[in-house]
Motif scaffolding. Structure first.
Motif, PDB file in Angstrom:
ATOM      1  N   GLU A 278       0.840  -1.204   0.000  1.00 46.67           N
ATOM      2  CA  GLU A 278       0.000   0.000   0.000  1.00 46.67           C
ATOM      3  C   GLU A 278       0.875   1.253   0.000  1.00 46.67           C
ATOM      4  OE1 GLU A 278      -4.141   1.341   2.208  1.00 46.67           O
ATOM      5  OE2 GLU A 278      -2.659   0.169   3.309  1.00 46.67           O
ATOM      6  N   PRO A 279       0.643   2.202  -0.943  1.00 40.15           N
ATOM      7  CA  PRO A 279       1.499   3.398  -1.015  1.00 40.15           C
ATOM      8  C   PRO A 279       1.167   4.410   0.074  1.00 40.15           C
ATOM      9  CG  PRO A 279      -0.221   3.522  -2.667  1.00 40.15           C
ATOM     10  CD  PRO A 279      -0.357   2.167  -2.019  1.00 40.15           C
ATOM     11  N   VAL A 280       2.166   5.189   0.459  1.00 36.78           N
ATOM     12  CA  VAL A 280       2.004   6.299   1.399  1.00 36.78           C
ATOM     13  C   VAL A 280       2.128   7.594   0.606  1.00 36.78           C
ATOM     14  CG1 VAL A 280       2.967   7.483   3.401  1.00 36.78           C
ATOM     15  CG2 VAL A 280       2.914   4.983   3.346  1.00 36.78           C
ATOM     16  N   THR A 281       1.183   8.517   0.829  1.00 30.86           N
ATOM     17  CA  THR A 281       1.130   9.767   0.061  1.00 30.86           C
ATOM     18  C   THR A 281       1.301  10.967   0.983  1.00 30.86           C
ATOM     19  OG1 THR A 281      -0.410   8.742  -1.514  1.00 30.86           O
ATOM     20  CG2 THR A 281      -0.251  11.142  -1.542  1.00 30.86           C
ATOM     21  N   TRP A 300      12.303  12.463  -0.293  1.00 33.03           N
ATOM     22  CA  TRP A 300      11.949  11.393   0.622  1.00 33.03           C
ATOM     23  C   TRP A 300      13.227  10.917   1.299  1.00 33.03           C
ATOM     24  CZ3 TRP A 300       7.098   8.932   1.438  1.00 33.03           C
ATOM     25  CH2 TRP A 300       6.033   9.495   0.709  1.00 33.03           C
ATOM     26  N   ARG A 301      13.246  11.032   2.638  1.00 38.44           N
ATOM     27  CA  ARG A 301      14.453  10.697   3.385  1.00 38.44           C
ATOM     28  C   ARG A 301      14.112   9.704   4.497  1.00 38.44           C
ATOM     29  NH1 ARG A 301      17.948  15.698   4.972  1.00 38.44           N
ATOM     30  NH2 ARG A 301      19.584  14.218   4.456  1.00 38.44           N
ATOM     31  N   ARG A 302      14.997   8.721   4.675  1.00 44.25           N
ATOM     32  CA  ARG A 302      14.798   7.691   5.685  1.00 44.25           C
ATOM     33  C   ARG A 302      15.871   7.795   6.758  1.00 44.25           C
ATOM     34  NH1 ARG A 302      15.139   1.104   4.846  1.00 44.25           N
ATOM     35  NH2 ARG A 302      14.159   0.535   6.846  1.00 44.25           N
ATOM     36  N   ARG A 303      15.437   7.597   8.002  1.00 52.99           N
ATOM     37  CA  ARG A 303      16.372   7.641   9.120  1.00 52.99           C
ATOM     38  C   ARG A 303      17.131   6.320   9.223  1.00 52.99           C
ATOM     39  NH1 ARG A 303      18.673  11.596  12.366  1.00 52.99           N
ATOM     40  NH2 ARG A 303      19.306  10.672  14.353  1.00 52.99           N
ATOM     41  N   THR A 304      18.459   6.393   9.201  1.00 54.37           N
ATOM     42  CA  THR A 304      19.312   5.217   9.328  1.00 54.37           C
ATOM     43  C   THR A 304      20.343   5.454  10.437  1.00 54.37           C
ATOM     44  OG1 THR A 304      20.968   5.977   7.724  1.00 54.37           O
ATOM     45  CG2 THR A 304      19.048   4.816   6.848  1.00 54.37           C
ATOM     46  N   ASP A 305      21.200   4.481  10.641  1.00 56.09           N
ATOM     47  CA  ASP A 305      22.265   4.634  11.638  1.00 56.09           C
ATOM     48  C   ASP A 305      23.226   5.749  11.268  1.00 56.09           C
ATOM     49  OD1 ASP A 305      21.167   2.534  13.030  1.00 56.09           O
ATOM     50  OD2 ASP A 305      22.493   1.023  12.154  1.00 56.09           O
ATOM     51  N   GLU A 306      23.321   6.063   9.963  1.00 52.91           N
ATOM     52  CA  GLU A 306      24.213   7.137   9.494  1.00 52.91           C
ATOM     53  C   GLU A 306      23.517   8.498   9.449  1.00 52.91           C
ATOM     54  OE1 GLU A 306      23.880   4.192   7.789  1.00 52.91           O
ATOM     55  OE2 GLU A 306      25.709   3.372   8.718  1.00 52.91           O
ATOM     56  N   PRO A 336       9.606   0.893   3.029  1.00 54.82           N
ATOM     57  CA  PRO A 336      10.029   0.084   4.176  1.00 54.82           C
ATOM     58  C   PRO A 336       9.590   0.709   5.505  1.00 54.82           C
ATOM     59  CG  PRO A 336      11.858   0.504   2.659  1.00 54.82           C
ATOM     60  CD  PRO A 336      10.749   1.412   2.263  1.00 54.82           C
ATOM     61  N   ASP A 337       9.513  -0.121   6.533  1.00 55.47           N
ATOM     62  CA  ASP A 337       9.204   0.383   7.872  1.00 55.47           C
ATOM     63  C   ASP A 337      10.324   1.286   8.363  1.00 55.47           C
ATOM     64  OD1 ASP A 337       7.005  -1.180   7.676  1.00 55.47           O
ATOM     65  OD2 ASP A 337       7.477  -2.523   9.345  1.00 55.47           O
ATOM     66  N   GLY A 338       9.964   2.184   9.270  1.00 52.74           N
ATOM     67  CA  GLY A 338      10.965   3.059   9.865  1.00 52.74           C
ATOM     68  C   GLY A 338      10.508   4.501   9.915  1.00 52.74           C
ATOM     69  N   LEU A 339      11.429   5.366  10.306  1.00 50.31           N
ATOM     70  CA  LEU A 339      11.149   6.797  10.424  1.00 50.31           C
ATOM     71  C   LEU A 339      11.483   7.480   9.103  1.00 50.31           C
ATOM     72  CD1 LEU A 339      10.139   8.765  12.595  1.00 50.31           C
ATOM     73  CD2 LEU A 339      12.534   9.267  13.133  1.00 50.31           C
ATOM     74  N   TRP A 340      10.520   8.261   8.583  1.00 46.16           N
ATOM     75  CA  TRP A 340      10.670   8.928   7.297  1.00 46.16           C
ATOM     76  C   TRP A 340      10.427  10.431   7.455  1.00 46.16           C
ATOM     77  CZ3 TRP A 340      11.933   6.778   2.511  1.00 46.16           C
ATOM     78  CH2 TRP A 340      12.063   5.381   2.499  1.00 46.16           C
ATOM     79  N   GLU A 355       7.505  16.964   6.692  1.00 47.77           N
ATOM     80  CA  GLU A 355       6.627  16.104   7.471  1.00 47.77           C
ATOM     81  C   GLU A 355       7.421  14.867   7.885  1.00 47.77           C
ATOM     82  OE1 GLU A 355       3.100  16.133   8.457  1.00 47.77           O
ATOM     83  OE2 GLU A 355       3.729  18.236   8.254  1.00 47.77           O
ATOM     84  N   THR A 356       7.453  14.591   9.187  1.00 46.65           N
ATOM     85  CA  THR A 356       8.144  13.415   9.704  1.00 46.65           C
ATOM     86  C   THR A 356       7.103  12.435  10.227  1.00 46.65           C
ATOM     87  OG1 THR A 356      10.017  14.812  10.345  1.00 46.65           O
ATOM     88  CG2 THR A 356       9.919  12.607  11.296  1.00 46.65           C
ATOM     89  N   PHE A 357       7.250  11.174   9.882  1.00 46.94           N
ATOM     90  CA  PHE A 357       6.280  10.166  10.281  1.00 46.94           C
ATOM     91  C   PHE A 357       6.954   8.789  10.339  1.00 46.94           C
ATOM     92  CE2 PHE A 357       6.177  10.990   5.774  1.00 46.94           C
ATOM     93  CZ  PHE A 357       6.241   9.741   5.184  1.00 46.94           C
ATOM     94  N   GLU A 358       6.317   7.889  11.049  1.00 43.52           N
ATOM     95  CA  GLU A 358       6.808   6.513  11.166  1.00 43.52           C
ATOM     96  C   GLU A 358       5.916   5.584  10.354  1.00 43.52           C
ATOM     97  OE1 GLU A 358       7.454   2.993  14.532  1.00 43.52           O
ATOM     98  OE2 GLU A 358       6.956   5.048  15.147  1.00 43.52           O
ATOM     99  N   VAL A 359       6.516   4.767   9.506  1.00 41.83           N
ATOM    100  CA  VAL A 359       5.783   3.797   8.696  1.00 41.83           C
ATOM    101  C   VAL A 359       5.863   2.438   9.386  1.00 41.83           C
ATOM    102  CG1 VAL A 359       5.648   2.607   6.485  1.00 41.83           C
ATOM    103  CG2 VAL A 359       6.197   5.049   6.568  1.00 41.83           C
TER     104      VAL A 359
END
Length: 377
Positions: A278-281, A300-306, A336-340, A355-359
């Protein structure tokens, strides 16, 4: 203007005091208690600060609803009123004129300062911008309780100069309907010229009151190409994130769960629960001056260890003039799951907002059981 005036309250008596009675006469009449309270030291000390807060609140209410020519024209009135107050404070000798000019000065500075908060914070929640404005506010509060008149005078001139430069950074591109970088730098030069010209016209001497304006303009000129200054007058009016995007009755709509109290106050990131595939908009509304054309992008940015890593960049072109803002959206499939974080920014430049959100992935059964509500722009 080489010196400023300290305003003192003098109590004069129409006749001679009775022998042996050195105390001042108490106010007489129906409103004696009220007059005595207004003349108290505490009221006299807090009145300028109260006027500053009042000007701040009125202008925040005006500009907070809508940024238009009428609201901006009112701010320009304050820009012109403040030098007049400086002129009265530097030349008048009558106590009532000095007191009135001082109160008007604090009210106008509060209104001008409020305009900066609204215009810049509506454009982006930038830490650098917030820090600049908060420092200005701290200086203003400290100034209210400073005992040295000369220091007060220099600080007030410095605050006015910095505020005028920041306001022109917004007004000039807004009036010309362009967000090109060249107008930002021209507005810096115009702002510095205005402040220096006003000082010269009023006969002010010395260089100390010019240092804050010149130094601040230099800092803005360095930070702007680094993307650390919000690209005013572009304003992000709003943003929503969710599922099942559709356009209904002229509105861009997504579905999402009711936010919790912690999510509403910003202490927790909003959760977007989605089924497999299912897409996120993300839908955003950005306003711009009439006739202005701007090239933006969704990052679109994803939170990682880096740290935050950009995964996708979606180019968007907007045109100004729409009261509700130019609306656009982007969506990501198989996210993917995680903080975006989805940033709305100038193409290759500064960020307007994000906008910051958790998938979070859920099963089809859990997805069917969700109680989703429409969110629209």
């Amino acid at each position: 203007m080489s010196e400023s005036h300290e305003i003192e309250q003098h109590v004069e008596s129409g006749g001679e005091e009775p022998p042996g009675d050195a105390s001042p006469r108490a106010p007489q009449g129906r409103f004696a208690a009220l007059r005595a309270a207004l003349q108290s030291e505490a009221v006299q000390r807090w009145t300028p600060m109260s006027l500053f807060v009042g000007g701040f609140g009125i202008d925040a209410w005006t500009l907070g609803r809508e940024v238009d020519l009428r609201a901006l024209g009112l701010v320009c009135v304050y820009v012109l009123l403040i030098p007049l107050c400086f002129a009265v404070l530097g030349r008048a000798t009558h106590e009532k004129w000095l007191k009135g000019a001082s109160l008007a000065l604090h009210f106008a500075l509060g209104a001008l300062f409020s305009a900066l908060v609204v215009l810049y914070f509506r454009s982006a929640g930038q830490f650098i911008t917030m820090l600049i404005v908060m420092v200005l506010f701290g200086i203003m509060v400290w100034n209210e309780f400073s005992s040295r008149a000369r220091r007060q005078f220099e600080l007030l001139w410095g605050i006015y100069g910095v505020s005028a430069v920041m306001l022109l950074n917004f007004l000039l591109p807004y009036a010309l309907g362009s967000v090109r970088a060249v107008w930002f730098y021209i507005s810096l030069a115009v702002g510095m010229g205005w402040v220096l010209g006003v000082r010269r016209l009023l006969g002010a001497r010395g260089w100390r009151t010019s240092v804050p304006t010149l130094g601040f303009a230099l800092v803005l000129g360095v930070l702007y190409p680094l993307g650390l200054i919000p690209p005013v007058p572009l304003v992000q009016e709003g943003a929503v994130v969710g599922l099942n995007f559709e356009k209904t009755e002229g509105r861009y709509q997504v579905l999402g769960e009711r936010p919790t109290l912690l999510e509403r106050v910003g202490l927790r990131e909003r959760v977007v629960a989605r089924a497999d595939g299912e897409p996120v908009t993300v839908v955003v509304a950005v306003s711009a001056p009439l006739r202005a054309v701007a090239n933006l992008e969704h990052r679109w940015r994803r939170r990682t260890d880096e740290g935050w890593v950009t995964t996708d960049t979606i180019p968007i072109t907007i045109r100004g003039g729409r009261d509700e803002g130019w609306r656009f959206y982007s969506r990501k499939q198989n996210i993917p799951d995680g903080l975006w974080r989805v940033e709305t920014a100038l193409k290759g430049g500064a960020v307007l907002g994000y906008e910051t959100f958790e998938v979070r992935a859920i099963s089809e059964e859990e997805r069917a059981a969700l109680e989703l509500q429409p969110r629209a722009l």
